[in-house]
Design a protein around this motif. Structure first.
Motif, short mmCIF file in Angstrom:
data_model
loop_
_atom_site.label_atom_id
_atom_site.label_comp_id
_atom_site.label_asym_id
_atom_site.label_seq_id
_atom_site.Cartn_x
_atom_site.Cartn_y
_atom_site.Cartn_z
N THR A 28 44.94 28.39 17.91
CA THR A 28 43.77 28.55 18.78
C THR A 28 43.90 27.70 20.04
OG1 THR A 28 42.67 26.83 17.51
CG2 THR A 28 42.18 29.10 16.90
N GLU A 29 44.95 26.86 20.14
CA GLU A 29 45.17 25.99 21.31
C GLU A 29 44.72 26.67 22.61
OE1 GLU A 29 46.48 23.13 22.17
OE2 GLU A 29 47.10 22.32 20.22
N ALA A 160 44.39 17.77 19.40
CA ALA A 160 45.04 18.93 18.78
C ALA A 160 44.87 18.80 17.27
CB ALA A 160 46.48 19.06 19.23
N LEU A 161 45.94 18.60 16.49
CA LEU A 161 45.79 18.49 15.04
C LEU A 161 46.07 17.07 14.54
CD1 LEU A 161 47.17 21.91 13.77
CD2 LEU A 161 44.88 21.28 14.46
N ALA A 162 45.90 16.09 15.44
CA ALA A 162 46.05 14.69 15.04
C ALA A 162 44.69 14.15 14.58
CB ALA A 162 46.55 13.85 16.21
N ARG A 163 44.73 13.14 13.72
CA ARG A 163 43.47 12.50 13.36
C ARG A 163 42.99 11.62 14.52
NH1 ARG A 163 44.88 9.35 7.99
NH2 ARG A 163 45.94 11.32 7.63
N VAL A 164 41.71 11.32 14.53
CA VAL A 164 41.13 10.51 15.61
C VAL A 164 40.71 9.17 15.05
CG1 VAL A 164 39.18 10.34 17.20
CG2 VAL A 164 40.43 12.49 17.00
N ALA A 203 37.00 26.14 16.37
CA ALA A 203 35.85 26.78 17.01
C ALA A 203 35.70 26.27 18.45
CB ALA A 203 34.58 26.49 16.20
N LYS A 204 35.95 24.98 18.65
CA LYS A 204 35.84 24.37 19.98
C LYS A 204 36.94 24.93 20.91
CE LYS A 204 34.77 19.77 21.79
NZ LYS A 204 34.84 18.33 21.48
N ASP A 205 38.16 25.05 20.35
CA ASP A 205 39.26 25.67 21.12
C ASP A 205 38.84 27.05 21.60
OD1 ASP A 205 40.97 23.56 20.71
OD2 ASP A 205 42.20 24.56 19.18
N ASN A 206 38.27 27.83 20.67
CA ASN A 206 37.89 29.20 21.02
C ASN A 206 36.76 29.23 22.04
OD1 ASN A 206 39.66 31.08 19.92
ND2 ASN A 206 38.81 30.80 17.86
N GLN A 207 35.87 28.23 21.97
CA GLN A 207 34.83 28.13 22.99
C GLN A 207 35.48 27.94 24.36
OE1 GLN A 207 31.68 28.71 22.70
NE2 GLN A 207 31.35 28.29 24.89
N ARG A 208 36.46 27.05 24.43
CA ARG A 208 37.17 26.83 25.71
C ARG A 208 37.92 28.08 26.14
NH1 ARG A 208 40.85 21.67 26.29
NH2 ARG A 208 41.22 22.67 28.30
#
Lengths: 263, 188
Positions: A28-29, A160-164, A203-208
């Motif tokens: 979804t990037e 991306a897919l890293a933890r925060v 979902a946030k990626d898709n919003q962007r």
């Protein structure tokens, strides 16, 4: 170089896997586009989703060396099809994985010192409009000069897919990149293992994507299910192998080292 | 006017940038792995000759410029404008300003065929032929016997331009000159 890479992992007992390059879903990037076949399957932009499904199913530390595809990326340092080395280390964090990346690179290009810089010290900012940050980042990377540098502590918005780690304005992604001689070579994470957080990021990626007028991508339900089942604590990294070959022989474009390049 | 998107950018493409006609020299694709893609473009401003660099987000577009490069014959100067004629048999003429013709003027005489860049049918730059032949109107007398290698001296050409020539050249000699370097090549 491919043989050297395989020997490096054989010695460290990391197992080679070969996952599909063709899948029903893709990333979804917001800034990576997948090539699509006539019947709607996607050529994979990295083996990440499949490899994480293997890890969740109980695989030990694994690597894959093979082609990946990114639509519309063509230039001096880009080819739509390129060779990616990606590996995952169970029980490693981003720091431990950076040490292993440096060991691999030293073996392939010869030993050299590695600088460390945070994203904020490289770019001068960590909050801001995504396009401006990306442009500032690209320019800062090119200004780095001929050296090897790990960039760490990415903005949480670029996790991306890293933890925060951390909260609020101090939140940073456990993500690193390795820049060698002004070229992005590796991108790694202490991996996110929380399925709910992964779903929220997709979902946030898709919003962007929607806001940018790009195609909305169906989330990879099988990856979400695998993460819900349980992805072990691990770190993973991807390396552009063609770029490494380019640096190893002192070429300045991929077209000089990739047979049958786009241009 | 048509527009070109970043993925159509090619060397040689003529576009309008900040109101000036420009030719694209280079287009580099720049993209952080996970980030926005950009086109970093070098342009030659066709009016000033200066090189400009600009960065665009992938997908942005810029307006095409109606620019043509034609072979045209130099006819005459009326004191203000320099008149050129198409060589395609149409006899169509165009008037170039002193600024447009400034770089070519030291080298061209009537009937020379030049490369003229037209923007909206208006000449914006004129390039002299690579080699021209011009007569010497003034120089010190030639040194007899000195036809081989040796020193040089100044000579004034029929256009008023002064170049360095070998010592054996005389007034009235017609010379072949490389306009790109301004160097004497030979007697014509």
């Amino acid at each position: 170089m491919l043989a050297q890479i395989r020997a490096f992992f054989a010695e460290r007992e990391v197992i080679e896997v070969q996952t599909p390059t063709l899948g029903r879903t893709s990333v979804t990037e917001p800034q990576i586009e997948s090539l699509r076949t006539r019947d709607g399957a996607f050529l994979q932009t990295s083996p990440e989703h499949y490899m994480k499904r293997l890890l969740a199913a109980g695989a030990p530390s694994i690597y894959q060396l093979g082609p990946v595809y990114r639509a519309g990326e063509s230039g001096r340092l880009h080819q739509e099809e390129f060779t990616m080395l990606e590996w995952y280390r169970i029980g490693y964090d981003d720091q431990a994985l950076m040490t292993e990346v440096a060991a691999l690179i030293d073996g392939l290009l010869g030993p050299a010192p590695y600088e460390r810089m945070t994203y904020e010290s490289l770019v001068g900012a960590v909050h801001g409009e995504p396009t401006e940050l990306d442009l500032a980042y690209a320019e800062a990377v090119e200004a780095l000069g001929p050296l090897r540098c790990f960039v760490t502590d990415y903005p949480a918005s670029q996790a991306a897919l890293a933890r925060v780690r951390g909260d609020g304005g101090d939140a940073r992604a456990a993500r690193f990149e390795l820049i060698i001689d002004r070229v992005e070579i590796a991108n790694g994470y202490h991996e996110l293992t929380d399925a709910a957080e992964l779903g929220a990021r997709m979902a946030k990626d898709n919003q962007r994507r929607r806001e940018a007028g790009r195609e909305v991508m169906a989330p990879d339900g099988r990856l979400l299910a695998a993460m819900a089942h349980g992805l072990p604590d691990c770190a993973g990294v991807a390396i552009g192998v063609d770029r490494l070959v380019m640096l190893a022989v002192g070429a300045s474009s991929l077209a000089e080292v990739v047979p049958f390049a786009d241009r | 006017m048509a527009r070109y998107a970043t993925n159509e950018f090619r060397a040689g493409l003529k576009v309008l940038l900040e109101g000036d006609p420009c030719s694209i020299l280079e287009n580099e694709f720049v993209k952080p792995g996970k980030g926005q893609a950009f086109s970093r473009v070098k342009f030659r401003n066709l009016k000033s000759g200066r090189v400009w660099e600009r960065t665009f987000k992938s997908g942005e577009s810029i307006e095409a410029a109606d620019v043509m490069e034609l072979s045209m014959e130099y006819l005459y100067s009326d004191g203000e404008f320099h008149h050129f004629m198409k060589t395609d048999g149409s006899y169509e003429q165009a008037a170039a300003s002193a600024a447009a013709v400034a770089e070519a003027l030291p080298w061209i005489k009537e009937q020379d065929v030049c490369q003229v860049t037209l923007w909206n049918d208006d000449p914006i730059s004129v390039t002299a032929p690579n080699f021209v032949t011009l007569a010497v109107t003034e120089t010190d007398p030639g040194l007899k016997g000195d036809t081989a290698a040796g020193g040089t001296k100044p000579a004034t050409l029929s256009t008023g331009t002064v170049i360095r020539v070998p010592l054996f050249i005389n007034i009235g000699d017609v010379l072949k000159i490389d306009t790109r370097s301004g160097d004497y090549v030979s007697r014509a």
